[in-house]
Write a protein that holds these residues in place. Structure first.
Motif, PDB file in Angstrom:
ATOM      1  N   VAL A  47       0.831  -1.207   0.000  1.00 35.46           N
ATOM      2  CA  VAL A  47       0.000   0.000   0.000  1.00 35.46           C
ATOM      3  C   VAL A  47       0.867   1.259   0.000  1.00 35.46           C
ATOM      4  O   VAL A  47       0.594   2.225  -0.721  1.00 35.46           O
ATOM      5  N   MET A  48       1.943   1.250   0.799  1.00 36.14           N
ATOM      6  CA  MET A  48       2.815   2.419   0.846  1.00 36.14           C
ATOM      7  C   MET A  48       3.524   2.647  -0.494  1.00 36.14           C
ATOM      8  O   MET A  48       3.722   3.782  -0.924  1.00 36.14           O
ATOM      9  N   ALA A  49       3.896   1.561  -1.170  1.00 30.77           N
ATOM     10  CA  ALA A  49       4.526   1.704  -2.483  1.00 30.77           C
ATOM     11  C   ALA A  49       3.551   2.293  -3.496  1.00 30.77           C
ATOM     12  O   ALA A  49       3.925   3.109  -4.343  1.00 30.77           O
ATOM     13  N   MET A  50       2.290   1.904  -3.407  1.00 33.74           N
ATOM     14  CA  MET A  50       1.281   2.463  -4.297  1.00 33.74           C
ATOM     15  C   MET A  50       1.104   3.963  -4.065  1.00 33.74           C
ATOM     16  O   MET A  50       0.736   4.702  -4.981  1.00 33.74           O
ATOM     17  N   ASN A  51       1.371   4.395  -2.841  1.00 34.38           N
ATOM     18  CA  ASN A  51       1.264   5.816  -2.505  1.00 34.38           C
ATOM     19  C   ASN A  51       2.581   6.557  -2.685  1.00 34.38           C
ATOM     20  O   ASN A  51       2.683   7.736  -2.320  1.00 34.38           O
ATOM     21  N   GLY A  52       3.606   5.885  -3.204  1.00 30.07           N
ATOM     22  CA  GLY A  52       4.882   6.530  -3.452  1.00 30.07           C
ATOM     23  C   GLY A  52       5.768   6.677  -2.241  1.00 30.07           C
ATOM     24  O   GLY A  52       6.810   7.333  -2.304  1.00 30.07           O
ATOM     25  N   ARG A  53       5.412   6.048  -1.098  1.00 28.44           N
ATOM     26  CA  ARG A  53       6.220   6.118   0.114  1.00 28.44           C
ATOM     27  C   ARG A  53       7.085   4.859   0.214  1.00 28.44           C
ATOM     28  O   ARG A  53       6.796   3.929   0.952  1.00 28.44           O
ATOM     29  N   PHE A  54       8.168   4.856  -0.563  1.00 28.31           N
ATOM     30  CA  PHE A  54       9.010   3.663  -0.640  1.00 28.31           C
ATOM     31  C   PHE A  54       9.843   3.467   0.614  1.00 28.31           C
ATOM     32  O   PHE A  54      10.279   2.344   0.895  1.00 28.31           O
ATOM     33  N   ASP A  55      10.075   4.526   1.379  1.00 26.77           N
ATOM     34  CA  ASP A  55      10.772   4.379   2.652  1.00 26.77           C
ATOM     35  C   ASP A  55       9.930   3.576   3.639  1.00 26.77           C
ATOM     36  O   ASP A  55      10.438   2.674   4.326  1.00 26.77           O
ATOM     37  N   LEU A  56       8.633   3.886   3.694  1.00 25.37           N
ATOM     38  CA  LEU A  56       7.736   3.137   4.574  1.00 25.37           C
ATOM     39  C   LEU A  56       7.492   1.723   4.048  1.00 25.37           C
ATOM     40  O   LEU A  56       7.304   0.785   4.823  1.00 25.37           O
ATOM     41  N   VAL A  95       3.346 -13.536   0.548  1.00 27.47           N
ATOM     42  CA  VAL A  95       2.894 -12.154   0.382  1.00 27.47           C
ATOM     43  C   VAL A  95       4.015 -11.175   0.717  1.00 27.47           C
ATOM     44  O   VAL A  95       4.324 -10.266  -0.068  1.00 27.47           O
ATOM     45  N   SER A  96       4.643 -11.363   1.891  1.00 30.31           N
ATOM     46  CA  SER A  96       5.611 -10.376   2.386  1.00 30.31           C
ATOM     47  C   SER A  96       6.939 -10.417   1.650  1.00 30.31           C
ATOM     48  O   SER A  96       7.578  -9.372   1.467  1.00 30.31           O
ATOM     49  N   PHE A  97       7.379 -11.619   1.235  1.00 29.52           N
ATOM     50  CA  PHE A  97       8.708 -11.747   0.630  1.00 29.52           C
ATOM     51  C   PHE A  97       8.669 -12.201  -0.822  1.00 29.52           C
ATOM     52  O   PHE A  97       9.709 -12.361  -1.444  1.00 29.52           O
ATOM     53  N   GLY A  98       7.462 -12.437  -1.338  1.00 25.81           N
ATOM     54  CA  GLY A  98       7.321 -12.813  -2.735  1.00 25.81           C
ATOM     55  C   GLY A  98       6.612 -11.741  -3.533  1.00 25.81           C
ATOM     56  O   GLY A  98       7.207 -11.058  -4.375  1.00 25.81           O
ATOM     57  N   ALA A  99       5.320 -11.558  -3.263  1.00 32.10           N
ATOM     58  CA  ALA A  99       4.524 -10.594  -4.021  1.00 32.10           C
ATOM     59  C   ALA A  99       4.913  -9.154  -3.707  1.00 32.10           C
ATOM     60  O   ALA A  99       5.038  -8.328  -4.619  1.00 32.10           O
ATOM     61  N   ALA A 100       5.087  -8.846  -2.417  1.00 34.46           N
ATOM     62  CA  ALA A 100       5.359  -7.457  -2.028  1.00 34.46           C
ATOM     63  C   ALA A 100       6.646  -6.907  -2.660  1.00 34.46           C
ATOM     64  O   ALA A 100       6.613  -5.844  -3.289  1.00 34.46           O
ATOM     65  N   PRO A 101       7.807  -7.573  -2.528  1.00 36.09           N
ATOM     66  CA  PRO A 101       9.017  -7.026  -3.157  1.00 36.09           C
ATOM     67  C   PRO A 101       8.890  -6.888  -4.669  1.00 36.09           C
ATOM     68  O   PRO A 101       9.371  -5.902  -5.248  1.00 36.09           O
ATOM     69  N   VAL A 105       9.297  -3.151  -6.288  1.00 40.04           N
ATOM     70  CA  VAL A 105      10.392  -2.810  -7.197  1.00 40.04           C
ATOM     71  C   VAL A 105       9.852  -2.492  -8.590  1.00 40.04           C
ATOM     72  O   VAL A 105      10.410  -1.654  -9.309  1.00 40.04           O
ATOM     73  N   TYR A 106       8.751  -3.118  -8.964  1.00 40.76           N
ATOM     74  CA  TYR A 106       8.145  -2.783 -10.257  1.00 40.76           C
ATOM     75  C   TYR A 106       7.613  -1.353 -10.237  1.00 40.76           C
ATOM     76  O   TYR A 106       7.832  -0.578 -11.172  1.00 40.76           O
ATOM     77  N   GLU A 107       6.928  -1.002  -9.164  1.00 34.22           N
ATOM     78  CA  GLU A 107       6.366   0.350  -9.057  1.00 34.22           C
ATOM     79  C   GLU A 107       7.472   1.392  -8.933  1.00 34.22           C
ATOM     80  O   GLU A 107       7.335   2.515  -9.417  1.00 34.22           O
ATOM     81  N   TRP A 108       8.586   1.016  -8.301  1.00 32.50           N
ATOM     82  CA  TRP A 108       9.671   1.965  -8.048  1.00 32.50           C
ATOM     83  C   TRP A 108      10.525   2.216  -9.295  1.00 32.50           C
ATOM     84  O   TRP A 108      10.843   3.359  -9.607  1.00 32.50           O
ATOM     85  N   ALA A 109      10.885   1.160 -10.011  1.00 35.28           N
ATOM     86  CA  ALA A 109      11.832   1.333 -11.123  1.00 35.28           C
ATOM     87  C   ALA A 109      11.493   0.525 -12.366  1.00 35.28           C
ATOM     88  O   ALA A 109      11.635   1.010 -13.490  1.00 35.28           O
ATOM     89  N   LEU A 110      11.047  -0.724 -12.194  1.00 32.96           N
ATOM     90  CA  LEU A 110      10.922  -1.619 -13.349  1.00 32.96           C
ATOM     91  C   LEU A 110       9.801  -1.229 -14.288  1.00 32.96           C
ATOM     92  O   LEU A 110       9.799  -1.640 -15.454  1.00 32.96           O
ATOM     93  N   LYS A 111       8.861  -0.434 -13.813  1.00 32.50           N
ATOM     94  CA  LYS A 111       7.753  -0.014 -14.662  1.00 32.50           C
ATOM     95  C   LYS A 111       8.238   0.776 -15.873  1.00 32.50           C
ATOM     96  O   LYS A 111       7.620   0.768 -16.928  1.00 32.50           O
TER      97      LYS A 111
END
Length: 278
Positions: A47-56, A95-101, A105-111
């Protein structure tokens, strides 16, 4: 009439006996609370990645790692292990170590890489699922001192740690920075594919926390905590990168010395592992 053929007194053969209902098994609360908290950490990170808060988002994944390391230990210490807890732990890890990362990373850079980006994210996600399935089916035949392939929490720490370091350094909008996006692409593939290799990674499961240790060990732990606090993102990312490479180093050393490199039934030190080699 033969007396032996007479029905016993007080027993009516015509009355059907009520079926015995199996006793319903309950669910242990304490270890599953840790597992649910770890699951929430992974969900929160997405959820935080979707909101652009990659630190959280990074903090959520690392908190999930800490909680995931505790649920099994709590279950063993309180003698509350269960098949339900094992399955719940695997689903939480996915969820935490498979789907979430993969999604972070897709939302952050790979997109920004188009098809190559989502393919790399999917490879990581699929590798995490395969690694967890293999771990669950090979529990009884794998040397407990080593993991078969990179564990999924460490793989997540490599991918998310890289994001955390650059975000902490002030890098924003990295989709427009080819050097960073392709580095994230390479790290994602490396972490994902290393999870499904047969490379041995030390598990630290033979480290006895209940044993007495020299005083210098406590001092070393205190120093390690102090070093991590100097710059948590960089130090943690560096530690997990070293761990992520260590398996290949161990593999190369064993191979060069002619020792077995497979972690399947290679240890006879543990009593419950004797006889697995035959």
């Amino acid at each position: 009439m033969n007396p032996a053929e007479l029905p016993e007194e007080g027993i009516d053969d015509d009355d059907p006996q009520p079926p015995v209902r199996p006793r319903r098994k309950g669910i242990y609360v304490l270890p599953n609370l840790f597992t649910l908290a770890a699951l929430f950490g992974g969900f929160y990170a997405i959820v935080m990645a979707m909101n652009g808060r990659f630190d959280l988002a990074a903090a959520g994944v690392f908190c999930a790692m800490v909680l995931d390391s505790l649920d099994g230990r709590v279950a063993r210490m309180t003698n509350t292990q269960s098949a339900f807890g094992e399955q719940m732990d695997s689903l939480s890890d996915m969820v935490s170590f498979g789907a979430a990362p993969a999604l972070i990373v897709y939302e952050w850079a790979l997109k920004g890489l188009g098809k190559a980006g989502w393919v790399a994210a999917f490879v990581y996600c699929a590798a995490a699922a395969l690694r967890l399935a293999r771990f669950n089916t090979n529990i009884g035949v794998v040397d407990k001192r080593f993991f078969q392939g990179l564990p999924s929490p460490a793989a997540a720490a490599i991918v998310i740690g890289f994001i955390w370091v650059l975000d902490d350094m002030g890098f924003r909008g990295v989709r427009e920075m080819p050097g960073i996006t392709w580095t994230a692409f390479a790290l994602t593939l490396y972490a994902g594919l290393t999870m499904v290799t047969n490379v041995p990674f030390y598990s630290f499961k033979d480290v006895g926390l209940k044993r007495s240790v020299p005083f210098v060990v406590i001092v070393a732990i205190a120093l390690a905590i102090a070093v991590i606090n100097l710059h948590p993102p960089l130090v943690l990312f560096g530690l997990f990168m070293v761990y992520g490479v260590s398996g290949y180093v161990v593999y190369g050393i064993r191979k060069s010395r002619g020792k077995p490199v497979s972690v399947i039934a290679t240890s006879t030190d543990e009593p419950d592992e004797k006889g697995l080699h035959h």
